[in-house]
Scaffold this motif. Structure first.
Motif, PDB file in Angstrom:
ATOM      1  N   LEU A 140       0.826  -1.204   0.000  1.00 18.31           N
ATOM      2  CA  LEU A 140       0.000   0.000   0.000  1.00 18.31           C
ATOM      3  C   LEU A 140       0.862   1.257   0.000  1.00 18.31           C
ATOM      4  O   LEU A 140       0.594   2.219  -0.736  1.00 18.31           O
ATOM      5  CB  LEU A 140      -0.942   0.000   1.193  1.00 18.31           C
ATOM      6  CG  LEU A 140      -2.074  -1.038   1.165  1.00 18.31           C
ATOM      7  CD1 LEU A 140      -2.787  -1.086   2.509  1.00 18.31           C
ATOM      8  CD2 LEU A 140      -3.065  -0.740   0.051  1.00 18.31           C
ATOM      9  N   ASN A 141       1.906   1.263   0.798  1.00 25.62           N
ATOM     10  CA  ASN A 141       2.778   2.433   0.848  1.00 25.62           C
ATOM     11  C   ASN A 141       3.526   2.636  -0.468  1.00 25.62           C
ATOM     12  O   ASN A 141       3.640   3.768  -0.967  1.00 25.62           O
ATOM     13  CB  ASN A 141       3.771   2.299   2.006  1.00 25.62           C
ATOM     14  CG  ASN A 141       3.134   2.611   3.350  1.00 25.62           C
ATOM     15  OD1 ASN A 141       2.228   3.423   3.444  1.00 25.62           O
ATOM     16  ND2 ASN A 141       3.614   1.963   4.400  1.00 25.62           N
ATOM     17  N   ASP A 142       4.021   1.548  -1.033  1.00 27.77           N
ATOM     18  CA  ASP A 142       4.737   1.658  -2.308  1.00 27.77           C
ATOM     19  C   ASP A 142       3.814   2.141  -3.427  1.00 27.77           C
ATOM     20  O   ASP A 142       4.173   3.018  -4.225  1.00 27.77           O
ATOM     21  CB  ASP A 142       5.344   0.305  -2.694  1.00 27.77           C
ATOM     22  CG  ASP A 142       6.520  -0.086  -1.816  1.00 27.77           C
ATOM     23  OD1 ASP A 142       7.035   0.775  -1.077  1.00 27.77           O
ATOM     24  OD2 ASP A 142       6.918  -1.273  -1.863  1.00 27.77           O
ATOM     25  N   LEU A 143       2.611   1.573  -3.487  1.00 24.05           N
ATOM     26  CA  LEU A 143       1.671   1.957  -4.542  1.00 24.05           C
ATOM     27  C   LEU A 143       1.185   3.386  -4.360  1.00 24.05           C
ATOM     28  O   LEU A 143       0.914   4.087  -5.347  1.00 24.05           O
ATOM     29  CB  LEU A 143       0.495   0.981  -4.577  1.00 24.05           C
ATOM     30  CG  LEU A 143       0.827  -0.396  -5.137  1.00 24.05           C
ATOM     31  CD1 LEU A 143      -0.317  -1.378  -4.885  1.00 24.05           C
ATOM     32  CD2 LEU A 143       1.126  -0.300  -6.636  1.00 24.05           C
ATOM     33  N   SER A 144       1.073   3.834  -3.123  1.00 19.14           N
ATOM     34  CA  SER A 144       0.675   5.216  -2.878  1.00 19.14           C
ATOM     35  C   SER A 144       1.663   6.178  -3.533  1.00 19.14           C
ATOM     36  O   SER A 144       1.264   7.161  -4.178  1.00 19.14           O
ATOM     37  CB  SER A 144       0.584   5.472  -1.377  1.00 19.14           C
ATOM     38  OG  SER A 144       0.225   6.813  -1.124  1.00 19.14           O
ATOM     39  N   VAL A 145       2.936   5.881  -3.387  1.00 21.26           N
ATOM     40  CA  VAL A 145       3.983   6.718  -3.988  1.00 21.26           C
ATOM     41  C   VAL A 145       3.933   6.625  -5.510  1.00 21.26           C
ATOM     42  O   VAL A 145       4.041   7.635  -6.217  1.00 21.26           O
ATOM     43  CB  VAL A 145       5.369   6.289  -3.466  1.00 21.26           C
ATOM     44  CG1 VAL A 145       6.476   7.016  -4.215  1.00 21.26           C
ATOM     45  CG2 VAL A 145       5.475   6.560  -1.968  1.00 21.26           C
ATOM     46  N   GLN A 146       3.751   5.416  -6.027  1.00 18.99           N
ATOM     47  CA  GLN A 146       3.749   5.218  -7.474  1.00 18.99           C
ATOM     48  C   GLN A 146       2.546   5.862  -8.159  1.00 18.99           C
ATOM     49  O   GLN A 146       2.631   6.343  -9.291  1.00 18.99           O
ATOM     50  CB  GLN A 146       3.772   3.725  -7.789  1.00 18.99           C
ATOM     51  CG  GLN A 146       5.053   3.016  -7.393  1.00 18.99           C
ATOM     52  CD  GLN A 146       4.959   1.519  -7.633  1.00 18.99           C
ATOM     53  OE1 GLN A 146       4.594   1.070  -8.737  1.00 18.99           O
ATOM     54  NE2 GLN A 146       5.249   0.728  -6.619  1.00 18.99           N
ATOM     55  N   LEU A 147       1.401   5.861  -7.476  1.00 18.37           N
ATOM     56  CA  LEU A 147       0.171   6.385  -8.086  1.00 18.37           C
ATOM     57  C   LEU A 147       0.050   7.899  -7.980  1.00 18.37           C
ATOM     58  O   LEU A 147      -0.657   8.524  -8.781  1.00 18.37           O
ATOM     59  CB  LEU A 147      -1.047   5.726  -7.436  1.00 18.37           C
ATOM     60  CG  LEU A 147      -1.287   4.260  -7.788  1.00 18.37           C
ATOM     61  CD1 LEU A 147      -2.361   3.671  -6.890  1.00 18.37           C
ATOM     62  CD2 LEU A 147      -1.669   4.111  -9.254  1.00 18.37           C
ATOM     63  N   LYS A 148       0.709   8.487  -7.014  1.00 13.08           N
ATOM     64  CA  LYS A 148       0.546   9.916  -6.768  1.00 13.08           C
ATOM     65  C   LYS A 148       0.843  10.781  -7.990  1.00 13.08           C
ATOM     66  O   LYS A 148       0.079  11.712  -8.293  1.00 13.08           O
ATOM     67  CB  LYS A 148       1.403  10.344  -5.577  1.00 13.08           C
ATOM     68  CG  LYS A 148       1.014  11.703  -5.009  1.00 13.08           C
ATOM     69  CD  LYS A 148       1.655  11.923  -3.650  1.00 13.08           C
ATOM     70  CE  LYS A 148       1.117  13.197  -3.001  1.00 13.08           C
ATOM     71  NZ  LYS A 148       1.660  13.375  -1.628  1.00 13.08           N
ATOM     72  N   PRO A 149       1.928  10.513  -8.748  1.00 10.98           N
ATOM     73  CA  PRO A 149       2.176  11.344  -9.939  1.00 10.98           C
ATOM     74  C   PRO A 149       1.082  11.250 -10.989  1.00 10.98           C
ATOM     75  O   PRO A 149       0.978  12.123 -11.855  1.00 10.98           O
ATOM     76  CB  PRO A 149       3.504  10.782 -10.474  1.00 10.98           C
ATOM     77  CG  PRO A 149       4.136  10.088  -9.318  1.00 10.98           C
ATOM     78  CD  PRO A 149       3.001   9.537  -8.516  1.00 10.98           C
TER      79      PRO A 149
END
Length: 284
Positions: A140-149
């Protein structure tokens, strides 16, 4: 739900931050969506007609459950179809595997073109396993960073098992406390109450995290004289809605219907729950 939008851009972030940090009340009533799993058989047999019927009930949005009818390979067409029905995509349910390294780009491209910005994982058995839950948090934390842009958010959806005890608290609390503020906590109110927990308390416990919430009834075992229909059950929907507005940062209330009492069809049961919700909203 065991199988298987408004665009949330920067304009929404100040409100979320305000709710999280200042606990200030917000006067905006969330929009009303419906989880399409509620009418999964209707969706499979007649996607367009089912969406049209839901629009005619007055819903403002739909939450997808990996079924897109004739728009399976046409997200732009899907977005246009929803717009023609005065609907938006409040979000979509999908598994972690759809956002793995191999599938990430295609999945993001599809949902972005369809106008979906909240991607919610509805079910993962690791979420109530002592080691597995740590994997869920990391993903969840990794995907949060990846999806933000991409102007998108990842979220997670609870069942009753996430409220099992873990490290002096619950698995759900562990997930909430160890994930980024940007990770959406999509509370399923039915499962929360079924597990014997207070959904209002959980909205207040994690301010600004309940951007989308499932309004569903799952009656606790032994309940008598009630129905799994909003307004005919045991939940204090008014108190919950007030908490969502004041503290949760809630943008979408998502009606979900998984039980169809007294011979009601899925569409009839959804309509009854929506009518029950409308009565609640009139009390605000």
């Amino acid at each position: 739900m065991k199988n298987k939008l408004v665009t949330l851009m920067c304009a929404c972030l100040p409100f979320v931050s305000q709710a999280a940090l200042g606990h200030q009340e917000n006067s905006v009533v969330p929009k009303i969506s419906v989880q399409l799993w509620s009418v999964k058989d209707d969706i499979k047999s007649s996607f367009k007609q089912t969406i049209s019927s839901l629009a005619n009930m007055g819903f403002q949005g739909v939450e997808f459950a990996e079924s897109f009818g004739p728009f399976e390979n046409n997200p732009e067409g899907l977005k246009a179809f929803l717009k023609a029905k005065n609907l938006a995509a409040s979000g979509a349910h999908l598994g972690f595997e759809q956002l793995n390294k191999q599938n990430f780009a295609d999945t993001v491209a599809f949902y972005k073109a369809a106008g979906v910005s909240m991607l919610i994982v509805p079910w993962d058995e690791r979420a109530w396993h002592p080691e597995g839950v740590k994997e869920v948090v990391s993903l969840l934390n990794d995907l949060s960073v990846q999806l933000k842009p991409h102007g998108m958010r990842i979220g997670f959806h609870n069942h009753d098992q996430e409220f099992n005890s873990f490290e002096g608290t619950t698995y759900w609390d562990y997930i909430a406390e160890n994930t980024s503020q940007d990770v959406v906590l999509q509370q399923d109110v039915g499962w929360t109450t079924y597990a014997g927990k207070d959904p209002v308390e959980y909205v207040k416990r994690y301010p600004g995290r309940t951007l989308t919430t499932h309004y569903k009834v799952k009656l606790p075992e032994g309940t008598k004289g009630k129905l799994p229909i909003i307004g005919k059950d045991t939940i204090d929907w008014l108190a919950l809605t007030k908490a969502n507005i004041a503290v949760g940062g809630t943008l979408w209330i998502v009606v979900e219907q998984e039980e169809y009492p007294n011979g009601l069809t899925p569409m009839e049961a959804v309509q009854q729950s929506k009518r029950g919700l409308e009565k609640v909203l009139k009390q605000l």
